[in-house]
Design an enzyme around this catalytic site. Structure first.
Site, mmCIF file in Angstrom:
data_model
loop_
_atom_site.group_PDB
_atom_site.id
_atom_site.type_symbol
_atom_site.label_atom_id
_atom_site.label_comp_id
_atom_site.label_asym_id
_atom_site.label_seq_id
_atom_site.Cartn_x
_atom_site.Cartn_y
_atom_site.Cartn_z
ATOM 1 N N ARG A 56 24.361 48.703 82.826
ATOM 2 C CA ARG A 56 23.848 49.132 81.346
ATOM 3 C C ARG A 56 23.417 50.286 81.095
ATOM 4 O O ARG A 56 23.918 50.859 79.987
ATOM 5 C CB ARG A 56 22.775 47.979 80.762
ATOM 6 C CG ARG A 56 22.195 48.406 79.466
ATOM 7 C CD ARG A 56 21.524 47.209 78.965
ATOM 8 N NE ARG A 56 20.621 46.291 79.952
ATOM 9 C CZ ARG A 56 19.803 46.904 80.582
ATOM 10 N NH1 ARG A 56 19.104 48.063 80.176
ATOM 11 N NH2 ARG A 56 19.062 45.963 81.237
ATOM 12 N N TYR A 109 32.684 50.795 54.171
ATOM 13 C CA TYR A 109 33.533 49.756 55.194
ATOM 14 C C TYR A 109 32.601 48.893 54.929
ATOM 15 O O TYR A 109 31.402 48.584 55.153
ATOM 16 C CB TYR A 109 33.775 50.206 56.618
ATOM 17 C CG TYR A 109 33.969 49.386 57.375
ATOM 18 C CD1 TYR A 109 35.478 48.895 57.358
ATOM 19 C CD2 TYR A 109 33.214 48.586 58.317
ATOM 20 C CE1 TYR A 109 35.964 47.925 58.266
ATOM 21 C CE2 TYR A 109 33.637 47.566 59.237
ATOM 22 C CZ TYR A 109 35.082 47.256 59.193
ATOM 23 O OH TYR A 109 35.624 46.276 59.978
ATOM 24 N N ASP A 182 30.695 58.641 59.257
ATOM 25 C CA ASP A 182 31.679 57.738 59.997
ATOM 26 C C ASP A 182 32.938 58.532 59.770
ATOM 27 O O ASP A 182 33.849 58.287 58.728
ATOM 28 C CB ASP A 182 31.609 56.415 59.221
ATOM 29 C CG ASP A 182 32.811 55.384 59.844
ATOM 30 O OD1 ASP A 182 33.623 55.941 60.660
ATOM 31 O OD2 ASP A 182 32.400 54.140 59.801
ATOM 32 N N LYS A 207 40.098 51.900 66.295
ATOM 33 C CA LYS A 207 41.016 52.390 65.332
ATOM 34 C C LYS A 207 42.024 53.557 65.795
ATOM 35 O O LYS A 207 42.583 53.433 66.790
ATOM 36 C CB LYS A 207 40.440 52.643 63.955
ATOM 37 C CG LYS A 207 39.451 51.432 63.526
ATOM 38 C CD LYS A 207 39.874 50.364 62.937
ATOM 39 C CE LYS A 207 38.830 49.125 62.789
ATOM 40 N NZ LYS A 207 37.835 49.597 61.907
HETATM 41 C C1 PLP Z 1 36.594 49.119 61.654
HETATM 42 C C2 PLP Z 1 35.538 50.355 61.074
HETATM 43 C C3 PLP Z 1 34.111 50.012 61.541
HETATM 44 C C4 PLP Z 1 33.602 48.863 62.262
HETATM 45 O O1 PLP Z 1 34.204 49.083 63.654
HETATM 46 P P1 PLP Z 1 34.343 47.920 64.726
HETATM 47 O O2 PLP Z 1 34.834 48.493 65.759
HETATM 48 O O3 PLP Z 1 35.340 46.941 64.037
HETATM 49 O O4 PLP Z 1 32.967 47.182 64.742
HETATM 50 C C5 PLP Z 1 33.237 50.872 60.626
HETATM 51 N N1 PLP Z 1 33.776 51.916 60.078
HETATM 52 C C6 PLP Z 1 35.198 52.037 59.837
HETATM 53 C C7 PLP Z 1 35.204 52.908 58.687
HETATM 54 C C8 PLP Z 1 36.083 50.997 60.155
HETATM 55 O O5 PLP Z 1 37.210 51.099 59.635
#
Ligand code: PLP
Length: 387
Positions: A56, A109, A182, A207
């Site tokens: 961890r 998001y 983000d 992504k």
């Molecule tokens: C998918 C996404 C998230 C969340 O991420 P997860 O890996 O699904 O927890 C946060 N911000 C954006 C812009 C996203 O597309």
């Protein structure tokens, strides 16, 4: 100078491929092994090898990924988590206390919005939504003395609104707050917020960074070492870390981010060109289009304009739903950023939960995550689906 130090000056792809890991001394393994171990033998009590005591707290497969994440974002330290939301949750608890306030995008998001509105709020972290494209509105949303973070996505989802990272960093810092960006939609290849004044970069590595739709993960990257220590403490205390198998897949994906992103952008540009002259398309939304409201800022802070394209059809909501259902090469599904093209109807899928609110998206809107397939096949598929 070690190889890793030389990498600070290397180009993006060189960093993506070589940062964070030297071939294993014992075996020469060019790729970091998947260290499927929870614990580590100590050479006498407290005699840890390389600082590893428990997975961890640290695992070499994750360490390699965290090193390359920092390198591609031009940060000092990276942190890998079990998901994007796990990274966000850890960050909120590291940076804020009950009574604090955050400014968030008014089209954040959905999962991020839910985390702020349904989870963090209960613990005493309040928020005000504002449009990231409107610097004055973001400034006006700050509560003097209480606002600790200004949270920005750019481009946003699914309307691809652009926020000026440099200007928003100024707004946050003037108020004594930190700017969190983000960077999921742009990816570190197209945009490096820390170089524009942001304090923390967040990723859903699920992504573009992972890029193959085969792993869920998240990341935080920072430059400030004190901030890094706070995050490291919370990462270990909360424990929402990326496991070694997931870290391996994410790291493997990240090595090819540059070539994938260039093809995502090439294909997206051709899709935009095709849709722009199509009789059944009313409007194409893409930051690369000169008439997009955020075009000039996107051109200033992004290398190219990304792989996400949204468009509105002429025939209303049912037409948009039909287009999504008829596409074949574009797979109907949520998420984005993988090698395969995806199509979705935000109003009834990713954004169904905001129907009837200020955040509602147009019913005739279709969102594409343009993949890296042969572009003629993508264009033919869209033509068939729109007919
Ligand atoms: C998918 C996404 C998230 C969340 O991420 P997860 O890996 O699904 O927890 C946060 N911000 C954006 C812009 C996203 O597309």
């Amino acid at each position: 100078m070690s190889t890793q130090e030389h990498l600070n000056k290397a180009g993006f792809d060189t960093r993506a491929i070589h940062a964070g890991y030297e071939p294993d001394e014992k075996t020469g393994a060019v790729i970091p092994p998947i260290y499927a171990t929870s614990t580590y033998k100590q050479d006498g009590v407290g005699g840890m090898r390389g600082g590893y005591e428990y997975s961890r707290s640290g695992n070499p497969t994750r360490t390699a990924l965290e090193g390359v994440l920092a390198a591609v974002e031009q940060g000092e330290r990276g942190f890998a988590f079990a998901s994007g939301l796990a990274a966000e949750d850890t960050l909120l608890r590291a940076l804020t206390r009950p009574g604090d306030h955050a400014v968030i995008p008014d089209d954040a998001y959905g999962g991020t919005y839910r985390l702020f509105d349904k989870v963090a709020k209960v613990w005493g972290l309040d928020h005000t939504p504002a449009a990231v494209s409107d610097v004055d509105a973001m400034r006006a949303a700050i509560v003097p003395g209480r606002t600790k973070i200004v949270w920005v996505e750019t481009p946003t989802n699914p309307m691809l609104t652009i926020g000026d990272i440099e200007a928003l960093a100024g707004v946050a810092h003037n108020a004594g707050a930190l700017l969190v960006v983000d960077n999921t939609f742009a990816s570190p290849y197209l945009q490096q917020p820390l170089t524009l004044g942001a304090d923390v970069v967040v990723h859903s590595t699920t992504k573009y960074v992972g890029g193959h739709s085969d792993v869920v993960g998240g990341a935080l990257v920072v430059r400030d070492l004190e901030l890094a220590d706070q995050i490291a403490f919370h990462q270990n205390s909360m424990g929402a870390v990326a496991g070694p198998f997931d870290a391996f897949l994410t790291h493997r994906g990240l090595k090819t981010l540059g070539v994938r992103m260039d093809r995502h952008c090439d294909n997206a540009e051709k899709v935009v060109e095709f849709l722009s002259t199509h009789a059944k398309v009313a409007e194409v939304i893409y930051p690369g289009l000169p008439d997009h409201a955020g075009h000039a800022i996107a051109a200033k802070q992004m290398k190219r304009f990304g792989g996400i394209v949204s468009f509105r059809v002429t025939g209303g909501e049912q037409h948009a739903v039909d287009v999504c259902g008829k596409a074949e090469v574009f797979t109907l599904g949520e998420s984005l950023g993988g090698v395969e093209s995806l199509i979705e109807h935000p109003g009834r899928m990713t954004h169904a939960s905001v129907a009837g609110t200020d955040l509602e998206v147009p019913g005739d809107l279709v969102r594409l995550s343009v993949g890296i397939e042969t572009v003629d096949d993508l264009l033919a598929d869209l033509d068939r689906a729109l007919a």
